[in-house]
Design a protein around this motif. Sequence first.
Motif, PDB file in Angstrom:
ATOM      1  N   MET A  14      73.403   4.836  22.557  1.00 53.82           N
ATOM      2  CA  MET A  14      73.699   4.664  21.133  1.00 53.82           C
ATOM      3  C   MET A  14      74.690   3.532  20.902  1.00 53.82           C
ATOM      4  N   ASP A  15      75.676   3.405  21.759  1.00 51.39           N
ATOM      5  CA  ASP A  15      76.653   2.330  21.624  1.00 51.39           C
ATOM      6  C   ASP A  15      75.968   0.969  21.773  1.00 51.39           C
ATOM      7  N   CYS A  16      75.142   0.833  22.777  1.00 56.29           N
ATOM      8  CA  CYS A  16      74.440  -0.427  23.026  1.00 56.29           C
ATOM      9  C   CYS A  16      73.550  -0.793  21.839  1.00 56.29           C
ATOM     10  N   PHE A  17      72.751   0.171  21.386  1.00 58.36           N
ATOM     11  CA  PHE A  17      71.856  -0.109  20.261  1.00 58.36           C
ATOM     12  C   PHE A  17      72.633  -0.405  18.985  1.00 58.36           C
ATOM     13  N   SER A  18      73.752   0.263  18.790  1.00 54.95           N
ATOM     14  CA  SER A  18      74.565   0.018  17.592  1.00 54.95           C
ATOM     15  C   SER A  18      75.111  -1.401  17.591  1.00 54.95           C
ATOM     16  N   GLU A  19      75.537  -1.871  18.753  1.00 58.20           N
ATOM     17  CA  GLU A  19      76.011  -3.250  18.841  1.00 58.20           C
ATOM     18  C   GLU A  19      74.878  -4.231  18.549  1.00 58.20           C
ATOM     19  N   MET A  20      73.667  -3.902  18.994  1.00 58.66           N
ATOM     20  CA  MET A  20      72.513  -4.765  18.720  1.00 58.66           C
ATOM     21  C   MET A  20      72.195  -4.807  17.219  1.00 58.66           C
ATOM     22  N   VAL A  21      72.329  -3.660  16.548  1.00 66.00           N
ATOM     23  CA  VAL A  21      72.107  -3.616  15.103  1.00 66.00           C
ATOM     24  C   VAL A  21      73.155  -4.468  14.394  1.00 66.00           C
ATOM     25  N   ALA A  23      74.765  -6.990  15.501  1.00 64.09           N
ATOM     26  CA  ALA A  23      74.543  -8.401  15.804  1.00 64.09           C
ATOM     27  C   ALA A  23      73.274  -8.951  15.152  1.00 64.09           C
ATOM     28  N   GLY A  24      72.489  -8.064  14.530  1.00 65.10           N
ATOM     29  CA  GLY A  24      71.261  -8.517  13.884  1.00 65.10           C
ATOM     30  C   GLY A  24      70.085  -8.673  14.836  1.00 65.10           C
ATOM     31  N   LEU A  25      70.218  -8.169  16.053  1.00 67.54           N
ATOM     32  CA  LEU A  25      69.124  -8.243  17.018  1.00 67.54           C
ATOM     33  C   LEU A  25      68.066  -7.182  16.756  1.00 67.54           C
ATOM     34  N   LYS A  26      68.474  -6.099  16.115  1.00 65.69           N
ATOM     35  CA  LYS A  26      67.557  -5.027  15.730  1.00 65.69           C
ATOM     36  C   LYS A  26      67.857  -4.631  14.289  1.00 65.69           C
ATOM     37  N   ARG A  27      66.787  -4.414  13.504  1.00 61.26           N
ATOM     38  CA  ARG A  27      66.979  -3.956  12.123  1.00 61.26           C
ATOM     39  C   ARG A  27      67.359  -2.481  12.114  1.00 61.26           C
ATOM     40  N   ILE A  28      66.639  -1.692  12.917  1.00 61.15           N
ATOM     41  CA  ILE A  28      66.992  -0.288  13.124  1.00 61.15           C
ATOM     42  C   ILE A  28      66.925  -0.014  14.616  1.00 61.15           C
ATOM     43  N   ALA A  29      67.633   1.010  15.046  1.00 54.75           N
ATOM     44  CA  ALA A  29      67.584   1.438  16.439  1.00 54.75           C
ATOM     45  C   ALA A  29      67.592   2.959  16.475  1.00 54.75           C
ATOM     46  N   LEU A  30      66.854   3.513  17.401  1.00 53.26           N
ATOM     47  CA  LEU A  30      66.720   4.955  17.527  1.00 53.26           C
ATOM     48  C   LEU A  30      67.511   5.460  18.726  1.00 53.26           C
ATOM     49  N   SER A  31      68.188   6.569  18.531  1.00 54.41           N
ATOM     50  CA  SER A  31      68.739   7.261  19.692  1.00 54.41           C
ATOM     51  C   SER A  31      67.557   7.865  20.437  1.00 54.41           C
ATOM     52  N   HIS A  32      67.811   8.378  21.629  1.00 51.55           N
ATOM     53  CA  HIS A  32      66.742   9.111  22.298  1.00 51.55           C
ATOM     54  C   HIS A  32      66.479  10.388  21.494  1.00 51.55           C
ATOM     55  N   GLU A  87      70.708  -1.273   4.012  1.00 53.05           N
ATOM     56  CA  GLU A  87      70.077  -0.132   3.343  1.00 53.05           C
ATOM     57  C   GLU A  87      68.572  -0.331   3.187  1.00 53.05           C
ATOM     58  N   LYS A  88      68.151  -1.567   2.962  1.00 58.10           N
ATOM     59  CA  LYS A  88      66.715  -1.839   2.763  1.00 58.10           C
ATOM     60  C   LYS A  88      65.898  -1.452   3.997  1.00 58.10           C
ATOM     61  N   ASP A  89      66.512  -1.503   5.175  1.00 62.62           N
ATOM     62  CA  ASP A  89      65.784  -1.168   6.396  1.00 62.62           C
ATOM     63  C   ASP A  89      65.543   0.332   6.530  1.00 62.62           C
ATOM     64  N   ILE A  90      66.522   1.145   6.208  1.00 66.82           N
ATOM     65  CA  ILE A  90      66.298   2.591   6.282  1.00 66.82           C
ATOM     66  C   ILE A  90      65.358   3.019   5.150  1.00 66.82           C
ATOM     67  N   GLU A  91      65.415   2.328   4.023  1.00 70.83           N
ATOM     68  CA  GLU A  91      64.472   2.609   2.931  1.00 70.83           C
ATOM     69  C   GLU A  91      63.050   2.257   3.345  1.00 70.83           C
ATOM     70  N   GLU A  92      62.889   1.164   4.085  1.00 70.52           N
ATOM     71  CA  GLU A  92      61.564   0.789   4.611  1.00 70.52           C
ATOM     72  C   GLU A  92      61.049   1.866   5.561  1.00 70.52           C
ATOM     73  N   TYR A  93      61.931   2.396   6.389  1.00 66.17           N
ATOM     74  CA  TYR A  93      61.541   3.481   7.292  1.00 66.17           C
ATOM     75  C   TYR A  93      61.053   4.695   6.495  1.00 66.17           C
ATOM     76  N   LYS A  94      61.796   5.081   5.478  1.00 67.92           N
ATOM     77  CA  LYS A  94      61.404   6.223   4.645  1.00 67.92           C
ATOM     78  C   LYS A  94      60.095   5.942   3.921  1.00 67.92           C
ATOM     79  N   THR A  95      59.897   4.708   3.496  1.00 71.23           N
ATOM     80  CA  THR A  95      58.653   4.313   2.830  1.00 71.23           C
ATOM     81  C   THR A  95      57.476   4.456   3.786  1.00 71.23           C
ATOM     82  N   LEU A  96      57.661   4.062   5.032  1.00 69.47           N
ATOM     83  CA  LEU A  96      56.596   4.208   6.024  1.00 69.47           C
ATOM     84  C   LEU A  96      56.257   5.681   6.249  1.00 69.47           C
ATOM     85  N   LYS A  97      57.261   6.534   6.266  1.00 69.20           N
ATOM     86  CA  LYS A  97      57.007   7.966   6.427  1.00 69.20           C
ATOM     87  C   LYS A  97      56.188   8.504   5.241  1.00 69.20           C
ATOM     88  N   LYS A  98      56.538   8.050   4.040  1.00 71.03           N
ATOM     89  CA  LYS A  98      55.794   8.479   2.845  1.00 71.03           C
ATOM     90  C   LYS A  98      54.366   7.945   2.863  1.00 71.03           C
TER      91      LYS A  98
END
Length: 142
Positions: A14-21, A23-32, A87-98
């Motif tokens: 989670m720490d590694c992925f959070s740093e990537m988010v 830094a703009g390397l990932k829009r979203i990152a998932l924990s295991h 915020e737009k990225d988590i909204e996009e995720y929710k939109t995909l779920k819908k």
Amino acid sequence: MKQIDAYSYQCGVMDCFSEMVKAGLKRIALSHPSASKELRDQYVPFAKMISEKYQIHFYLDDDPLITDLFPASMNKNTYNIIFYKDEKDIEEYKTLKKLKAKSVEQHEYDTYRFEIAYRFGKLLSYSDETIQNYIQNNDEKE
């Protein structure tokens, strides 16, 4: 070699992925994924701490998006933490779920399944080639 306990390993991921988010390397990152809500929730204090450290946000997902990007059993009936900066990225995720829920309900999922998996891969900041490879090599589609 010294053993790494599961909790410390997950926190490191989670720490590694959070740093990537951040830094703009990932829009979203998932924990295991976690097998239970209680197991996932034991990581919430750490998720709060690293979100503050990296000035990002997290979202507790009790019903992960299942697509052809990953094997269905990897996330089905699991609980997750999603890290994001905008915020737009988590909204996009929710939109995909819908979109998936609506397409399944209307018996049109086969029409949208590639688009949903592709857009999910883009949210995870995967290249087109990586997305295509993950989908093609996924032998456990739902």
